[in-house]
Design a protein around this motif. Structure first.
Motif, PDB file in Angstrom:
ATOM      1  N   ALA A   2       0.842  -1.196   0.000  1.00 10.09           N
ATOM      2  CA  ALA A   2       0.000   0.000   0.000  1.00 10.09           C
ATOM      3  C   ALA A   2       0.875   1.243   0.000  1.00 10.09           C
ATOM      4  O   ALA A   2       2.007   1.231   0.487  1.00 10.09           O
ATOM      5  N   ARG A   3       0.347   2.307  -0.551  1.00  6.16           N
ATOM      6  CA  ARG A   3       1.104   3.556  -0.635  1.00  6.16           C
ATOM      7  C   ARG A   3       1.575   4.018   0.742  1.00  6.16           C
ATOM      8  O   ARG A   3       2.714   4.460   0.896  1.00  6.16           O
ATOM      9  N   GLY A  20      19.555   7.435  -1.111  1.00  3.41           N
ATOM     10  CA  GLY A  20      19.701   6.850  -2.434  1.00  3.41           C
ATOM     11  C   GLY A  20      18.758   7.505  -3.416  1.00  3.41           C
ATOM     12  O   GLY A  20      17.925   8.344  -3.048  1.00  3.41           O
ATOM     13  N   THR A  21      18.878   7.123  -4.647  1.00  4.08           N
ATOM     14  CA  THR A  21      18.000   7.626  -5.690  1.00  4.08           C
ATOM     15  C   THR A  21      16.602   7.026  -5.491  1.00  4.08           C
ATOM     16  O   THR A  21      16.406   6.114  -4.681  1.00  4.08           O
ATOM     17  N   PHE A  22      15.663   7.501  -6.282  1.00  5.51           N
ATOM     18  CA  PHE A  22      14.305   6.973  -6.229  1.00  5.51           C
ATOM     19  C   PHE A  22      14.321   5.467  -6.501  1.00  5.51           C
ATOM     20  O   PHE A  22      13.685   4.685  -5.788  1.00  5.51           O
ATOM     21  N   SER A  23      15.049   5.049  -7.509  1.00  5.94           N
ATOM     22  CA  SER A  23      15.137   3.621  -7.859  1.00  5.94           C
ATOM     23  C   SER A  23      15.786   2.805  -6.746  1.00  5.94           C
ATOM     24  O   SER A  23      15.355   1.689  -6.447  1.00  5.94           O
ATOM     25  N   GLN A  24      16.833   3.350  -6.148  1.00  7.15           N
ATOM     26  CA  GLN A  24      17.491   2.662  -5.045  1.00  7.15           C
ATOM     27  C   GLN A  24      16.560   2.538  -3.837  1.00  7.15           C
ATOM     28  O   GLN A  24      16.544   1.506  -3.166  1.00  7.15           O
ATOM     29  N   MET A  25      15.780   3.590  -3.582  1.00  8.17           N
ATOM     30  CA  MET A  25      14.824   3.550  -2.472  1.00  8.17           C
ATOM     31  C   MET A  25      13.764   2.481  -2.726  1.00  8.17           C
ATOM     32  O   MET A  25      13.423   1.716  -1.833  1.00  8.17           O
ATOM     33  N   ARG A  26      13.249   2.425  -3.934  1.00 11.32           N
ATOM     34  CA  ARG A  26      12.245   1.402  -4.277  1.00 11.32           C
ATOM     35  C   ARG A  26      12.812   0.004  -4.079  1.00 11.32           C
ATOM     36  O   ARG A  26      12.147  -0.881  -3.549  1.00 11.32           O
ATOM     37  N   ALA A  27      14.044  -0.205  -4.502  1.00  9.74           N
ATOM     38  CA  ALA A  27      14.680  -1.515  -4.348  1.00  9.74           C
ATOM     39  C   ALA A  27      14.874  -1.852  -2.874  1.00  9.74           C
ATOM     40  O   ALA A  27      14.651  -2.995  -2.452  1.00  9.74           O
ATOM     41  N   PHE A  82       8.318   2.560  13.211  1.00 15.60           N
ATOM     42  CA  PHE A  82       7.775   2.782  11.869  1.00 15.60           C
ATOM     43  C   PHE A  82       6.788   1.692  11.505  1.00 15.60           C
ATOM     44  O   PHE A  82       6.661   0.685  12.175  1.00 15.60           O
ATOM     45  N   TYR A  83       6.074   1.895  10.409  1.00 10.20           N
ATOM     46  CA  TYR A  83       4.958   1.056   9.984  1.00 10.20           C
ATOM     47  C   TYR A  83       5.249  -0.430  10.144  1.00 10.20           C
ATOM     48  O   TYR A  83       6.253  -0.925   9.658  1.00 10.20           O
TER      49      TYR A  83
END
Length: 118
Positions: A2-3, A20-27, A82-83
């Motif tokens: 979920a968002r 990190g970058t957006f991509s690194q954060m997603r990973a 955290f969540y």
């Protein structure tokens, strides 16, 4: 995920020092999710193998779920509150479970016989 979970985990990772970058954060968020899932499997297996925990084998208590989130979060330097962990940082977990347990899980097992994560 979920968002709200993604946002909370990103904030937790940043709070723990991850940059990190957006991509690194997603990973990294995906890595956290995989670790949480692995910890869940481990805790359910332990619950099945140790029939003296709670009332239903394989059904976890709030304490068990908080513990496996804390274990996973520690691996990524995410603070416990955290969540998925325990939101109220300065309140003992047991008090938080009493106050908000129904919001977290209305059909969880009891923690009777659970000695905590070791």
């Amino acid at each position: 995920m979920a968002r709200s979970t993604v946002v909370n985990l990103a904030t937790g990772l940043e709070s723990g020092g991850f940059r990190g970058t957006f991509s690194q954060m997603r990973a990294k968020i995906k890595d956290v999710g995989i670790e949480v899932a692995n910890q869940h499997i481990s805790f359910v297996t332990h619950d099945y193998d140790n029939g003296n925990i709670g009332e239903v084998k394989g059904l976890l208590s709030l304490k068990q779920m908080a513990d496996y989130h804390h274990i996973a979060f520690k691996l990524f330097n995410i603070p416990n509150h955290f969540y998925g962990g325990t939101w109220l940082n300065n309140v003992p977990d047991e008090a938080e479970f009493t106050l908000y347990g129904e919001l977290y899980c209305h059909d969880c097992d009891s923690a009777v016989g659970y000695k905590g994560a070791n």
